[in-house]
Design a protein around this motif. Sequence first.
Motif, PDB file in Angstrom:
ATOM      1  N   THR A 184       0.661  -1.170   0.097  1.00  0.00           N
ATOM      2  CA  THR A 184      -0.033   0.270   0.097  1.00  0.00           C
ATOM      3  C   THR A 184       0.889   1.194   0.124  1.00  0.00           C
ATOM      4  O   THR A 184       0.537   2.624   0.214  1.00  0.00           O
ATOM      5  CB  THR A 184      -0.893  -0.084   1.227  1.00  0.00           C
ATOM      6  OG1 THR A 184      -0.217  -0.030   2.375  1.00  0.00           O
ATOM      7  CG2 THR A 184      -1.938  -0.844   1.230  1.00  0.00           C
ATOM      8  N   TYR A 185       1.948   1.218  -0.049  1.00  0.00           N
ATOM      9  CA  TYR A 185       3.088   2.313   0.074  1.00  0.00           C
ATOM     10  C   TYR A 185       3.260   3.170  -1.336  1.00  0.00           C
ATOM     11  O   TYR A 185       3.324   2.592  -2.438  1.00  0.00           O
ATOM     12  CB  TYR A 185       4.601   1.865   0.433  1.00  0.00           C
ATOM     13  CG  TYR A 185       5.492   2.879   0.556  1.00  0.00           C
ATOM     14  CD1 TYR A 185       5.597   3.568   1.849  1.00  0.00           C
ATOM     15  CD2 TYR A 185       6.342   3.259  -0.746  1.00  0.00           C
ATOM     16  CE1 TYR A 185       6.545   4.579   1.962  1.00  0.00           C
ATOM     17  CE2 TYR A 185       7.224   4.100  -0.255  1.00  0.00           C
ATOM     18  CZ  TYR A 185       7.264   5.065   0.933  1.00  0.00           C
ATOM     19  OH  TYR A 185       8.324   6.045   1.046  1.00  0.00           O
ATOM     20  N   GLU A 186       2.976   4.332  -1.137  1.00  0.00           N
ATOM     21  CA  GLU A 186       2.901   5.317  -2.195  1.00  0.00           C
ATOM     22  C   GLU A 186       3.903   6.403  -2.115  1.00  0.00           C
ATOM     23  O   GLU A 186       3.769   7.620  -2.533  1.00  0.00           O
ATOM     24  CB  GLU A 186       1.577   5.897  -2.677  1.00  0.00           C
ATOM     25  CG  GLU A 186       0.521   4.574  -3.044  1.00  0.00           C
ATOM     26  CD  GLU A 186      -0.870   5.158  -3.420  1.00  0.00           C
ATOM     27  OE1 GLU A 186      -1.123   6.311  -3.101  1.00  0.00           O
ATOM     28  OE2 GLU A 186      -1.663   4.464  -3.860  1.00  0.00           O
ATOM     29  N   GLY A 187       4.694   6.298  -1.200  1.00  0.00           N
ATOM     30  CA  GLY A 187       5.597   7.458  -0.780  1.00  0.00           C
ATOM     31  C   GLY A 187       6.679   7.738  -1.555  1.00  0.00           C
ATOM     32  O   GLY A 187       6.815   6.923  -2.489  1.00  0.00           O
ATOM     33  N   SER A 188       7.861   8.387  -1.223  1.00  0.00           N
ATOM     34  CA  SER A 188       9.103   8.728  -1.719  1.00  0.00           C
ATOM     35  C   SER A 188       9.736   7.503  -2.163  1.00  0.00           C
ATOM     36  O   SER A 188       9.706   6.509  -1.208  1.00  0.00           O
ATOM     37  CB  SER A 188       9.761   9.881  -1.547  1.00  0.00           C
ATOM     38  OG  SER A 188      10.068   9.568  -0.042  1.00  0.00           O
ATOM     39  N   LYS A 189      10.842   7.121  -3.132  1.00  0.00           N
ATOM     40  CA  LYS A 189      11.604   5.975  -3.011  1.00  0.00           C
ATOM     41  C   LYS A 189      12.279   5.881  -1.877  1.00  0.00           C
ATOM     42  O   LYS A 189      12.989   6.781  -1.217  1.00  0.00           O
ATOM     43  CB  LYS A 189      12.484   5.993  -4.388  1.00  0.00           C
ATOM     44  CG  LYS A 189      11.820   6.126  -5.541  1.00  0.00           C
ATOM     45  CD  LYS A 189      12.872   5.966  -6.770  1.00  0.00           C
ATOM     46  CE  LYS A 189      11.963   5.885  -8.195  1.00  0.00           C
ATOM     47  NZ  LYS A 189      12.991   5.688  -9.300  1.00  0.00           N
ATOM     48  N   LEU A 190      12.480   4.439  -1.375  1.00  0.00           N
ATOM     49  CA  LEU A 190      13.565   4.230  -0.440  1.00  0.00           C
ATOM     50  C   LEU A 190      14.683   3.469  -0.907  1.00  0.00           C
ATOM     51  O   LEU A 190      14.571   2.514  -1.701  1.00  0.00           O
ATOM     52  CB  LEU A 190      13.088   3.239   0.579  1.00  0.00           C
ATOM     53  CG  LEU A 190      11.553   3.958   1.339  1.00  0.00           C
ATOM     54  CD1 LEU A 190      10.748   2.934   2.185  1.00  0.00           C
ATOM     55  CD2 LEU A 190      12.011   5.157   2.268  1.00  0.00           C
ATOM     56  N   LEU A 191      16.056   4.049  -0.869  1.00  0.00           N
ATOM     57  CA  LEU A 191      17.085   3.454  -1.767  1.00  0.00           C
ATOM     58  C   LEU A 191      18.097   2.678  -0.635  1.00  0.00           C
ATOM     59  O   LEU A 191      18.310   3.240   0.390  1.00  0.00           O
ATOM     60  CB  LEU A 191      17.568   4.685  -2.449  1.00  0.00           C
ATOM     61  CG  LEU A 191      16.879   5.596  -3.176  1.00  0.00           C
ATOM     62  CD1 LEU A 191      17.686   6.760  -3.714  1.00  0.00           C
ATOM     63  CD2 LEU A 191      16.090   4.702  -4.444  1.00  0.00           C
ATOM     64  N   ALA A 192      18.889   2.086  -1.394  1.00  0.00           N
ATOM     65  CA  ALA A 192      19.815   1.232  -0.682  1.00  0.00           C
ATOM     66  C   ALA A 192      20.929   2.119  -0.198  1.00  0.00           C
ATOM     67  O   ALA A 192      21.276   1.794   0.965  1.00  0.00           O
ATOM     68  CB  ALA A 192      20.255   0.131  -1.593  1.00  0.00           C
ATOM     69  N   VAL A 193      21.288   2.994  -0.860  1.00  0.00           N
ATOM     70  CA  VAL A 193      22.163   3.944  -0.137  1.00  0.00           C
ATOM     71  C   VAL A 193      21.820   4.627   1.139  1.00  0.00           C
ATOM     72  O   VAL A 193      22.671   5.090   1.630  1.00  0.00           O
ATOM     73  CB  VAL A 193      22.558   5.350  -1.317  1.00  0.00           C
ATOM     74  CG1 VAL A 193      21.316   6.127  -1.598  1.00  0.00           C
ATOM     75  CG2 VAL A 193      23.833   5.837  -0.941  1.00  0.00           C
ATOM     76  N   ASP A 194      20.570   4.623   1.379  1.00  0.00           N
ATOM     77  CA  ASP A 194      20.282   5.142   2.485  1.00  0.00           C
ATOM     78  C   ASP A 194      19.738   4.016   3.703  1.00  0.00           C
ATOM     79  O   ASP A 194      19.108   4.479   4.561  1.00  0.00           O
ATOM     80  CB  ASP A 194      19.107   6.158   2.346  1.00  0.00           C
ATOM     81  CG  ASP A 194      19.351   7.214   1.498  1.00  0.00           C
ATOM     82  OD1 ASP A 194      20.531   7.948   1.780  1.00  0.00           O
ATOM     83  OD2 ASP A 194      18.525   7.226   0.584  1.00  0.00           O
ATOM     84  N   SER A 195      20.193   2.841   3.292  1.00  0.00           N
ATOM     85  CA  SER A 195      20.019   1.695   4.197  1.00  0.00           C
ATOM     86  C   SER A 195      21.138   1.118   4.889  1.00  0.00           C
ATOM     87  O   SER A 195      22.182   0.707   4.191  1.00  0.00           O
ATOM     88  CB  SER A 195      19.263   0.624   3.202  1.00  0.00           C
ATOM     89  OG  SER A 195      18.910  -0.508   3.991  1.00  0.00           O
ATOM     90  N   TYR A 196      20.761   1.359   6.208  1.00  0.00           N
ATOM     91  CA  TYR A 196      22.076   0.847   7.008  1.00  0.00           C
ATOM     92  C   TYR A 196      21.565   0.866   8.405  1.00  0.00           C
ATOM     93  O   TYR A 196      20.493   1.044   8.816  1.00  0.00           O
ATOM     94  CB  TYR A 196      23.150   1.722   7.068  1.00  0.00           C
ATOM     95  CG  TYR A 196      22.956   3.252   7.001  1.00  0.00           C
ATOM     96  CD1 TYR A 196      22.452   4.006   7.872  1.00  0.00           C
ATOM     97  CD2 TYR A 196      22.980   3.841   5.737  1.00  0.00           C
ATOM     98  CE1 TYR A 196      22.268   5.357   7.747  1.00  0.00           C
ATOM     99  CE2 TYR A 196      22.708   5.015   5.412  1.00  0.00           C
ATOM    100  CZ  TYR A 196      22.458   5.905   6.371  1.00  0.00           C
ATOM    101  OH  TYR A 196      21.981   7.143   6.448  1.00  0.00           O
ATOM    102  N   ALA A 197      22.501   0.236   9.232  1.00  0.00           N
ATOM    103  CA  ALA A 197      22.073  -0.046  10.677  1.00  0.00           C
ATOM    104  C   ALA A 197      22.392   1.242  11.714  1.00  0.00           C
ATOM    105  O   ALA A 197      23.025   2.086  11.369  1.00  0.00           O
ATOM    106  CB  ALA A 197      22.654  -1.340  11.326  1.00  0.00           C
TER     107      ALA A 197
END
Length: 207
Positions: A184-197
Amino acid sequence: MLTTYELRWFYPGKAPEDIQHWFEQNCLVQPIQSPEAREDLYLYSPKCEFLGIKLRQDQLEIKWRKAELGVMSIGEFIEGKVEKWTKWLCQDPMEESSQLQEILSHPAWVSIKKVRYSQHYQVSSEFSLQPVSSKENIDNGCSVELTHLVISDRDWWSLAFEAFGDDARLLDNLQFTANSIFNTYEGSKLLAVDSYAYPIWLALACR
């Protein structure tokens, strides 16, 4: 000891209104439920991205990254890095080792204020998703979190998935939950470059 497969993103500023609204309406069983507000203390260890140490409500938590499992793609707008983490909890019921004031005054410890919206899901053996209370004991599942963060008077927000359960099912639990939630998500893109712990985010936020 708890082993999880995790998928997490961090972004500066406050969470966009459309993402906040989507999470409350589509991820939470009770959209008006109150979020959890707390302050955690993290041990700042730059260039040590595989280890996280924090003090949470007089309880020491240690997390160790066991593996980086590559990028998971979900549709055309979502991609994130999957990591395997193991967590240990160190409790002192007698409070004999508590040195909160000394920790607060030490520059190696960083205060992070959090307001966290969270929902737990049970993943059945037939791969159906059922929302459950965080206090309910289940064998296989995944938590979904939207967290508002404040560090050094600066706002950040994070979206995360933490899958738990049988080791052979951890990746499936994460993949199935993420696919279902993002349907159901329609927001902005979520990218791997911003993905970390948290360890990598802490190094970025403390610059």
